[in-house]
Design a protein around this motif. Structure first.
Motif, PDB file in Angstrom:
ATOM      1  N   GLY A  80       0.777  -1.221   0.000  1.00 23.26           N
ATOM      2  CA  GLY A  80       0.000   0.000   0.000  1.00 23.26           C
ATOM      3  C   GLY A  80       0.809   1.272   0.000  1.00 23.26           C
ATOM      4  O   GLY A  80       0.313   2.326  -0.385  1.00 23.26           O
ATOM      5  N   VAL A  81       2.081   1.198   0.434  1.00 27.38           N
ATOM      6  CA  VAL A  81       2.892   2.410   0.530  1.00 27.38           C
ATOM      7  C   VAL A  81       4.224   2.320  -0.206  1.00 27.38           C
ATOM      8  O   VAL A  81       5.041   3.227  -0.112  1.00 27.38           O
ATOM      9  N   GLY A  82       4.465   1.234  -0.955  1.00 28.71           N
ATOM     10  CA  GLY A  82       5.741   1.150  -1.647  1.00 28.71           C
ATOM     11  C   GLY A  82       5.942  -0.124  -2.430  1.00 28.71           C
ATOM     12  O   GLY A  82       5.059  -0.972  -2.516  1.00 28.71           O
ATOM     13  N   THR A  83       7.139  -0.237  -2.994  1.00 28.20           N
ATOM     14  CA  THR A  83       7.549  -1.387  -3.794  1.00 28.20           C
ATOM     15  C   THR A  83       8.862  -1.919  -3.235  1.00 28.20           C
ATOM     16  O   THR A  83       9.715  -1.148  -2.810  1.00 28.20           O
ATOM     17  N   THR A  84       9.016  -3.239  -3.266  1.00 32.37           N
ATOM     18  CA  THR A  84      10.280  -3.866  -2.892  1.00 32.37           C
ATOM     19  C   THR A  84      10.880  -4.495  -4.143  1.00 32.37           C
ATOM     20  O   THR A  84      10.203  -5.236  -4.862  1.00 32.37           O
ATOM     21  N   TYR A  85      12.136  -4.163  -4.409  1.00 38.52           N
ATOM     22  CA  TYR A  85      12.840  -4.631  -5.601  1.00 38.52           C
ATOM     23  C   TYR A  85      13.960  -5.586  -5.228  1.00 38.52           C
ATOM     24  O   TYR A  85      14.561  -5.471  -4.163  1.00 38.52           O
ATOM     25  N   SER A  86      14.282  -6.499  -6.135  1.00 41.53           N
ATOM     26  CA  SER A  86      15.518  -7.266  -6.023  1.00 41.53           C
ATOM     27  C   SER A  86      16.582  -6.441  -6.750  1.00 41.53           C
ATOM     28  O   SER A  86      16.296  -5.753  -7.730  1.00 41.53           O
ATOM     29  N   ALA A  87      17.800  -6.484  -6.234  1.00 43.86           N
ATOM     30  CA  ALA A  87      18.875  -5.689  -6.824  1.00 43.86           C
ATOM     31  C   ALA A  87      20.220  -6.326  -6.518  1.00 43.86           C
ATOM     32  O   ALA A  87      20.316  -7.238  -5.689  1.00 43.86           O
ATOM     33  N   GLU A  88      21.242  -5.813  -7.173  1.00 45.79           N
ATOM     34  CA  GLU A  88      22.618  -6.244  -6.923  1.00 45.79           C
ATOM     35  C   GLU A  88      23.398  -5.063  -6.369  1.00 45.79           C
ATOM     36  O   GLU A  88      23.319  -3.956  -6.902  1.00 45.79           O
ATOM     37  N   ASP A  89      24.126  -5.293  -5.295  1.00 51.61           N
ATOM     38  CA  ASP A  89      25.028  -4.291  -4.742  1.00 51.61           C
ATOM     39  C   ASP A  89      26.263  -4.285  -5.642  1.00 51.61           C
ATOM     40  O   ASP A  89      26.989  -5.276  -5.715  1.00 51.61           O
ATOM     41  N   MET A  90      26.480  -3.205  -6.349  1.00 52.89           N
ATOM     42  CA  MET A  90      27.579  -3.160  -7.309  1.00 52.89           C
ATOM     43  C   MET A  90      28.943  -3.116  -6.643  1.00 52.89           C
ATOM     44  O   MET A  90      29.950  -3.382  -7.284  1.00 52.89           O
ATOM     45  N   GLN A  91      29.007  -2.800  -5.348  1.00 52.84           N
ATOM     46  CA  GLN A  91      30.290  -2.787  -4.635  1.00 52.84           C
ATOM     47  C   GLN A  91      30.697  -4.191  -4.218  1.00 52.84           C
ATOM     48  O   GLN A  91      31.864  -4.545  -4.257  1.00 52.84           O
ATOM     49  N   THR A  92      29.716  -4.990  -3.773  1.00 52.01           N
ATOM     50  CA  THR A  92      30.030  -6.315  -3.223  1.00 52.01           C
ATOM     51  C   THR A  92      29.551  -7.466  -4.095  1.00 52.01           C
ATOM     52  O   THR A  92      29.879  -8.607  -3.825  1.00 52.01           O
ATOM     53  N   ARG A  93      28.728  -7.161  -5.100  1.00 52.39           N
ATOM     54  CA  ARG A  93      28.097  -8.160  -5.970  1.00 52.39           C
ATOM     55  C   ARG A  93      27.051  -9.003  -5.235  1.00 52.39           C
ATOM     56  O   ARG A  93      26.566  -9.995  -5.744  1.00 52.39           O
TER      57      ARG A  93
ATOM     58  N   ALA B 217      18.793  -2.522  10.875  1.00 57.48           N
ATOM     59  CA  ALA B 217      20.234  -2.287  10.997  1.00 57.48           C
ATOM     60  C   ALA B 217      20.806  -2.934  12.254  1.00 57.48           C
ATOM     61  O   ALA B 217      21.973  -3.311  12.289  1.00 57.48           O
ATOM     62  N   GLY B 218      19.977  -3.091  13.280  1.00 64.41           N
ATOM     63  CA  GLY B 218      20.451  -3.657  14.537  1.00 64.41           C
ATOM     64  C   GLY B 218      20.312  -5.167  14.645  1.00 64.41           C
ATOM     65  O   GLY B 218      20.773  -5.758  15.621  1.00 64.41           O
ATOM     66  N   LEU B 219      19.703  -5.810  13.653  1.00 64.59           N
ATOM     67  CA  LEU B 219      19.500  -7.261  13.716  1.00 64.59           C
ATOM     68  C   LEU B 219      20.676  -8.009  13.113  1.00 64.59           C
ATOM     69  O   LEU B 219      21.247  -7.586  12.110  1.00 64.59           O
ATOM     70  N   GLU B 220      21.007  -9.120  13.737  1.00 62.70           N
ATOM     71  CA  GLU B 220      22.050  -9.992  13.190  1.00 62.70           C
ATOM     72  C   GLU B 220      21.657 -11.436  13.467  1.00 62.70           C
ATOM     73  O   GLU B 220      21.708 -11.899  14.618  1.00 62.70           O
ATOM     74  N   HIS B 221      21.221 -12.121  12.414  1.00 58.71           N
ATOM     75  CA  HIS B 221      20.775 -13.512  12.529  1.00 58.71           C
ATOM     76  C   HIS B 221      20.909 -14.153  11.158  1.00 58.71           C
ATOM     77  O   HIS B 221      20.625 -13.514  10.139  1.00 58.71           O
ATOM     78  N   PRO B 222      21.342 -15.412  11.077  1.00 58.38           N
ATOM     79  CA  PRO B 222      21.553 -16.039   9.773  1.00 58.38           C
ATOM     80  C   PRO B 222      20.281 -16.174   8.932  1.00 58.38           C
ATOM     81  O   PRO B 222      20.358 -16.279   7.706  1.00 58.38           O
TER      82      PRO B 222
ATOM     83  N   ARG C 247      20.995  -9.325   5.888  1.00 62.41           N
ATOM     84  CA  ARG C 247      21.809  -8.291   6.521  1.00 62.41           C
ATOM     85  C   ARG C 247      21.425  -6.919   5.982  1.00 62.41           C
ATOM     86  O   ARG C 247      21.264  -6.718   4.785  1.00 62.41           O
ATOM     87  N   TYR C 248      21.288  -5.964   6.868  1.00 60.52           N
ATOM     88  CA  TYR C 248      20.998  -4.580   6.510  1.00 60.52           C
ATOM     89  C   TYR C 248      22.244  -3.977   5.867  1.00 60.52           C
ATOM     90  O   TYR C 248      23.350  -4.146   6.365  1.00 60.52           O
ATOM     91  N   VAL C 249      22.076  -3.269   4.750  1.00 57.82           N
ATOM     92  CA  VAL C 249      23.227  -2.693   4.043  1.00 57.82           C
ATOM     93  C   VAL C 249      23.217  -1.172   4.086  1.00 57.82           C
ATOM     94  O   VAL C 249      24.217  -0.557   4.438  1.00 57.82           O
ATOM     95  N   ALA C 250      22.095  -0.544   3.740  1.00 53.51           N
ATOM     96  CA  ALA C 250      22.077   0.913   3.653  1.00 53.51           C
ATOM     97  C   ALA C 250      20.664   1.449   3.773  1.00 53.51           C
ATOM     98  O   ALA C 250      19.694   0.743   3.510  1.00 53.51           O
ATOM     99  N   TYR C 251      20.585   2.714   4.131  1.00 57.32           N
ATOM    100  CA  TYR C 251      19.328   3.439   4.192  1.00 57.32           C
ATOM    101  C   TYR C 251      19.585   4.825   3.612  1.00 57.32           C
ATOM    102  O   TYR C 251      20.571   5.463   3.956  1.00 57.32           O
ATOM    103  N   PHE C 252      18.760   5.253   2.683  1.00 56.41           N
ATOM    104  CA  PHE C 252      18.944   6.583   2.089  1.00 56.41           C
ATOM    105  C   PHE C 252      17.620   7.118   1.604  1.00 56.41           C
ATOM    106  O   PHE C 252      16.656   6.408   1.527  1.00 56.41           O
TER     107      PHE C 252
END
Length: 83
Positions: A26-39, A69-74, A78-83
């Protein structure tokens, strides 16, 4: 009015290359993407501000980013960035 959807190959934040759409809500879209720095494969969550959401929607979106950003579990991506 409909939002312009990001297409495969588009670059977001000078770092992430969109590969497809994972889902829409209702408020957005979630995309799959590649991190170009880490692949690494990542998910990008986009908040639609054009729909006139109130400040509470933006606050909840930012809170979700801080919590992720504060979660760490297998079993949790993993959280990468927020902008």
């Amino acid at each position: 009015m409909a939002a312009r959807q990001l297409g495969p190959g588009e670059i977001v934040g000078e770092r992430f290359r969109v590969t497809g759409v994972l889902g829409r809500g209702g408020v957005g879209t979630t995309y799959s993407a590649e991190d170009m720095q880490t692949r690494a494969l990542v998910a990008l969550k986009e908040l639609w501000l054009w729909r006139g959401q109130d400040w509470k929607t933006l606050d909840l979106f930012q809170r979700e980013a801080r919590v992720l950003a504060g979660l760490e579990h297998p079993a949790i991506p993993r959280y990468v960035a927020y902008f």
